[in-house]
Design a protein around this motif. Structure first.
Motif, PDB file in Angstrom:
ATOM      1  N   VAL A  18      -5.273 -24.873  17.826  1.00 44.07           N
ATOM      2  CA  VAL A  18      -5.950 -23.479  17.861  1.00 44.07           C
ATOM      3  C   VAL A  18      -7.109 -23.386  16.892  1.00 44.07           C
ATOM      4  O   VAL A  18      -7.376 -24.427  15.859  1.00 44.07           O
ATOM      5  CB  VAL A  18      -4.660 -22.623  17.160  1.00 44.07           C
ATOM      6  N   ASP A  19      -8.020 -22.575  17.323  1.00 40.80           N
ATOM      7  CA  ASP A  19      -9.341 -22.406  16.814  1.00 40.80           C
ATOM      8  C   ASP A  19      -9.628 -21.231  16.065  1.00 40.80           C
ATOM      9  O   ASP A  19      -9.641 -20.181  16.761  1.00 40.80           O
ATOM     10  CB  ASP A  19     -10.426 -23.036  17.867  1.00 40.80           C
ATOM     11  N   LEU A  20      -9.748 -21.256  14.832  1.00 46.71           N
ATOM     12  CA  LEU A  20      -9.606 -19.862  14.041  1.00 46.71           C
ATOM     13  C   LEU A  20     -11.101 -19.456  13.812  1.00 46.71           C
ATOM     14  O   LEU A  20     -11.115 -18.625  13.349  1.00 46.71           O
ATOM     15  CB  LEU A  20      -8.828 -19.980  12.536  1.00 46.71           C
ATOM     16  N   THR A  21     -12.073 -20.216  14.085  1.00 46.26           N
ATOM     17  CA  THR A  21     -13.542 -19.928  14.070  1.00 46.26           C
ATOM     18  C   THR A  21     -13.708 -18.768  15.173  1.00 46.26           C
ATOM     19  O   THR A  21     -14.825 -18.137  15.042  1.00 46.26           O
ATOM     20  CB  THR A  21     -14.368 -20.820  14.124  1.00 46.26           C
ATOM     21  N   GLY A  22     -13.085 -18.605  16.163  1.00 49.31           N
ATOM     22  CA  GLY A  22     -13.337 -17.610  17.313  1.00 49.31           C
ATOM     23  C   GLY A  22     -11.909 -16.843  17.439  1.00 49.31           C
ATOM     24  O   GLY A  22     -11.002 -17.052  16.727  1.00 49.31           O
ATOM     25  N   PRO A  23     -12.230 -15.531  18.354  1.00 53.97           N
ATOM     26  CA  PRO A  23     -11.105 -14.793  18.485  1.00 53.97           C
ATOM     27  C   PRO A  23     -10.036 -15.247  19.378  1.00 53.97           C
ATOM     28  O   PRO A  23     -10.384 -16.391  20.171  1.00 53.97           O
ATOM     29  CB  PRO A  23     -11.944 -13.653  19.612  1.00 53.97           C
ATOM     30  N   LEU A  24      -8.897 -15.057  18.874  1.00 52.32           N
ATOM     31  CA  LEU A  24      -7.242 -15.817  19.487  1.00 52.32           C
ATOM     32  C   LEU A  24      -6.905 -14.550  20.605  1.00 52.32           C
ATOM     33  O   LEU A  24      -6.949 -13.330  20.374  1.00 52.32           O
ATOM     34  CB  LEU A  24      -6.416 -15.786  18.402  1.00 52.32           C
ATOM     35  N   ALA A  25      -6.590 -15.390  21.554  1.00 54.13           N
ATOM     36  CA  ALA A  25      -5.858 -14.508  22.800  1.00 54.13           C
ATOM     37  C   ALA A  25      -4.444 -13.966  22.215  1.00 54.13           C
ATOM     38  O   ALA A  25      -4.094 -14.383  21.216  1.00 54.13           O
ATOM     39  CB  ALA A  25      -5.589 -15.379  24.030  1.00 54.13           C
ATOM     40  N   GLN A  53     -14.924 -15.032   9.750  1.00 59.89           N
ATOM     41  CA  GLN A  53     -13.864 -15.376  10.550  1.00 59.89           C
ATOM     42  C   GLN A  53     -12.539 -15.338  10.145  1.00 59.89           C
ATOM     43  O   GLN A  53     -11.670 -15.018  10.575  1.00 59.89           O
ATOM     44  CB  GLN A  53     -14.351 -16.777  11.096  1.00 59.89           C
ATOM     45  N   GLN A  54     -12.689 -15.847   8.647  1.00 59.06           N
ATOM     46  CA  GLN A  54     -11.284 -15.611   8.027  1.00 59.06           C
ATOM     47  C   GLN A  54     -10.910 -14.336   7.909  1.00 59.06           C
ATOM     48  O   GLN A  54      -9.808 -13.803   7.862  1.00 59.06           O
ATOM     49  CB  GLN A  54     -11.609 -16.245   6.482  1.00 59.06           C
ATOM     50  N   LEU A  55     -11.677 -13.253   7.669  1.00 59.93           N
ATOM     51  CA  LEU A  55     -11.277 -11.854   7.543  1.00 59.93           C
ATOM     52  C   LEU A  55     -10.885 -11.390   8.991  1.00 59.93           C
ATOM     53  O   LEU A  55      -9.932 -10.611   8.990  1.00 59.93           O
ATOM     54  CB  LEU A  55     -12.557 -10.821   7.077  1.00 59.93           C
ATOM     55  N   ALA A  56     -11.331 -11.916   9.888  1.00 64.87           N
ATOM     56  CA  ALA A  56     -11.022 -11.251  11.289  1.00 64.87           C
ATOM     57  C   ALA A  56      -9.737 -11.796  11.509  1.00 64.87           C
ATOM     58  O   ALA A  56      -8.794 -11.124  12.093  1.00 64.87           O
ATOM     59  CB  ALA A  56     -11.988 -11.870  12.202  1.00 64.87           C
ATOM     60  N   PHE A  57      -9.331 -13.050  11.443  1.00 65.76           N
ATOM     61  CA  PHE A  57      -8.090 -13.735  11.539  1.00 65.76           C
ATOM     62  C   PHE A  57      -7.018 -12.896  10.581  1.00 65.76           C
ATOM     63  O   PHE A  57      -5.767 -12.521  11.003  1.00 65.76           O
ATOM     64  CB  PHE A  57      -7.865 -15.146  11.518  1.00 65.76           C
ATOM     65  N   SER A  58      -7.259 -12.822   9.419  1.00 61.72           N
ATOM     66  CA  SER A  58      -6.332 -12.296   8.593  1.00 61.72           C
ATOM     67  C   SER A  58      -5.953 -10.681   8.991  1.00 61.72           C
ATOM     68  O   SER A  58      -4.778 -10.280   8.779  1.00 61.72           O
ATOM     69  CB  SER A  58      -7.134 -12.035   6.886  1.00 61.72           C
ATOM     70  N   LEU A 126      -3.873 -16.014   2.932  1.00 63.65           N
ATOM     71  CA  LEU A 126      -4.550 -17.212   3.687  1.00 63.65           C
ATOM     72  C   LEU A 126      -5.506 -17.890   2.868  1.00 63.65           C
ATOM     73  O   LEU A 126      -6.507 -16.937   2.209  1.00 63.65           O
ATOM     74  CB  LEU A 126      -5.167 -16.437   4.761  1.00 63.65           C
ATOM     75  N   LEU A 127      -5.367 -18.876   2.617  1.00 62.46           N
ATOM     76  CA  LEU A 127      -6.324 -19.543   1.565  1.00 62.46           C
ATOM     77  C   LEU A 127      -6.952 -20.760   2.254  1.00 62.46           C
ATOM     78  O   LEU A 127      -6.435 -21.626   3.180  1.00 62.46           O
ATOM     79  CB  LEU A 127      -5.562 -20.144   0.620  1.00 62.46           C
ATOM     80  N   SER A 128      -8.341 -20.736   2.337  1.00 65.52           N
ATOM     81  CA  SER A 128      -9.193 -21.820   2.944  1.00 65.52           C
ATOM     82  C   SER A 128      -9.895 -22.644   1.827  1.00 65.52           C
ATOM     83  O   SER A 128     -10.448 -22.195   1.053  1.00 65.52           O
ATOM     84  CB  SER A 128     -10.049 -21.191   4.123  1.00 65.52           C
ATOM     85  N   GLY A 129      -9.805 -23.910   2.353  1.00 66.05           N
ATOM     86  CA  GLY A 129     -10.468 -24.925   1.385  1.00 66.05           C
ATOM     87  C   GLY A 129     -11.814 -25.345   1.694  1.00 66.05           C
ATOM     88  O   GLY A 129     -12.086 -25.830   2.552  1.00 66.05           O
ATOM     89  N   ARG A 130     -12.649 -24.602   0.886  1.00 70.72           N
ATOM     90  CA  ARG A 130     -14.058 -24.681   1.527  1.00 70.72           C
ATOM     91  C   ARG A 130     -14.731 -26.178   0.740  1.00 70.72           C
ATOM     92  O   ARG A 130     -15.389 -26.826   1.451  1.00 70.72           O
ATOM     93  CB  ARG A 130     -14.940 -23.480   1.179  1.00 70.72           C
ATOM     94  N   ILE A 276     -11.459 -19.697  -0.681  1.00 64.71           N
ATOM     95  CA  ILE A 276     -11.560 -18.364  -0.266  1.00 64.71           C
ATOM     96  C   ILE A 276     -10.069 -17.831   0.284  1.00 64.71           C
ATOM     97  O   ILE A 276      -9.447 -18.424   1.108  1.00 64.71           O
ATOM     98  CB  ILE A 276     -12.537 -18.095   0.678  1.00 64.71           C
ATOM     99  N   ARG A 277      -9.602 -16.769  -0.781  1.00 69.03           N
ATOM    100  CA  ARG A 277      -8.403 -16.265  -0.170  1.00 69.03           C
ATOM    101  C   ARG A 277      -8.357 -14.815   0.489  1.00 69.03           C
ATOM    102  O   ARG A 277      -9.316 -14.042  -0.181  1.00 69.03           O
ATOM    103  CB  ARG A 277      -7.128 -15.971  -1.467  1.00 69.03           C
ATOM    104  N   THR A 278      -7.901 -14.551   1.413  1.00 68.72           N
ATOM    105  CA  THR A 278      -7.667 -13.062   2.133  1.00 68.72           C
ATOM    106  C   THR A 278      -6.133 -12.785   1.849  1.00 68.72           C
ATOM    107  O   THR A 278      -5.313 -13.655   1.858  1.00 68.72           O
ATOM    108  CB  THR A 278      -8.125 -12.952   3.398  1.00 68.72           C
ATOM    109  N   THR A 279      -5.628 -11.528   1.565  1.00 66.73           N
ATOM    110  CA  THR A 279      -4.444 -11.088   1.384  1.00 66.73           C
ATOM    111  C   THR A 279      -4.045  -9.983   2.145  1.00 66.73           C
ATOM    112  O   THR A 279      -4.763  -8.952   1.980  1.00 66.73           O
ATOM    113  CB  THR A 279      -4.191 -10.894  -0.145  1.00 66.73           C
ATOM    114  N   VAL A 280      -3.130 -10.008   3.018  1.00 65.57           N
ATOM    115  CA  VAL A 280      -2.500  -9.119   3.708  1.00 65.57           C
ATOM    116  C   VAL A 280      -1.531  -8.278   3.043  1.00 65.57           C
ATOM    117  O   VAL A 280      -0.802  -8.633   2.564  1.00 65.57           O
ATOM    118  CB  VAL A 280      -2.050  -9.729   5.082  1.00 65.57           C
TER     119      VAL A 280
END
Ligand code: MN
Length: 291
Positions: A18-25, A53-58, A126-130, A276-280
């Protein structure tokens, strides 16, 4: 086709293909959402996402929290967990040892679930390790849902219907009495949450505790504290814990309704760490609390 590889016998999967850098079906997203409800912890490797991209997926999981005052990124939808001087950017200098940034990493070393001190608690983080240290700084996870399932029936009955008070200051005070500022104490008064909650999608119950859980309503404070400590200990016994060693560009997502997590120490004067963390928001729980 998305695939799921187990991480721990009790919870967690690595999500592949799965590629989270683009839109998901939509059908791919639906599989991921179902896996989130079932496994509580999702690890995605090799996802060099941007903030957008992280915001969009979250956002596909629900509305995002605004970051609380006193945190880096306050008032935005991003939490910046870093030991790098915030004015210098991710490539800048490591903040000096006395900097308040290091205090919040120490507070994250207590078992907790994100935002349980908020009126509307969190569904997911959602936590991404930059930028990740090569040694240390692992994140450990344990499932309160799995621990609840293993409780004797009489304990389940004892905690059913109880209400727990959560407060930000309660966790910070365990590290340092001065770590929560007076502005944070004023903005974040203690809030009540049900002690036992069922997942609305699966009906599976979990208790809901954290280092922010201060006491149990209607119980003597000390008794409530020891019951909370006992349940957290049972949840986090060594064989019930998964330890995530970060690779650069990992994105790790967990269910805050039923997972505890904590950060492990690292040499914060030697290695830089920028996450970077986003929180739903758990809007269902927030609506119940207001009703
Ligand atoms: Mn956390």
């Amino acid at each position: 086709m998305t695939n799921f590889e187990p991480l721990h016998p009790l919870f967690g999967v690595i999500v592949g293909d799965v590629d989270l850098t683009g839109p998901l079906a939509d059908d791919v997203f639906a599989e991921i959402r179902a896996a989130f409800e079932k496994y509580s912890l999702l690890v995605f490797h090799d996802q060099p996402v941007s903030d957008e991209q992280q915001l969009a997926f979250s956002r596909r999981f629900g509305p995002l929290e605004l970051t609380k005052i006193g945190a880096l990124g306050a008032g935005t939808e991003l939490v910046i967990l870093t030991n790098v001087d915030p004015d210098a950017g991710p490539d800048g200098a490591i903040a000096p040892p006395e900097h308040r940034l290091h205090g919040s990493h120490r507070a994250n070393s207590l078992w907790h679930t994100d935002s349980s001190f908020k009126k509307t608690p969190a569904l997911a983080s959602l936590l991404s390790g930059r930028v990740v240290p090569s040694v240390g700084a692992e994140t450990e996870f344990a499932s309160m849902r799995a621990a609840y399932a293993a409780l004797p029936d009489e304990t389940k009955q004892h905690i059913e219907g109880k209400v727990v008070m959560h407060s930000f200051a309660n966790s910070r005070n365990q590290i340092d009495k001065d770590l929560a500022s007076s502005a944070e104490r004023d903005e974040l008064p203690p809030v009540p949450h049900p002690m036992v909650k069922a997942n609305p999608a699966t009906g599976e119950k979990s208790f809901y505790l954290a280092s922010h859980a201060a006491h149990i309503v209607g119980m003597p404070v000390e008794d409530g504290k020891s019951l909370i400590a006992e349940l957290i200990d049972a949840t986090t016994a060594a064989d019930r814990v998964y330890r995530h060693a970060w690779r650069e560009h990992d994105l790790v997502m967990w269910d805050n309704r039923c997972m505890l997590h904590r950060g492990q120490p690292f040499d914060d004067q030697k290695y830089r760490r920028h996450m970077i963390r986003t929180t739903v928001s758990d809007v269902d729980a927030g609506a119940e609390a207001a009703a």
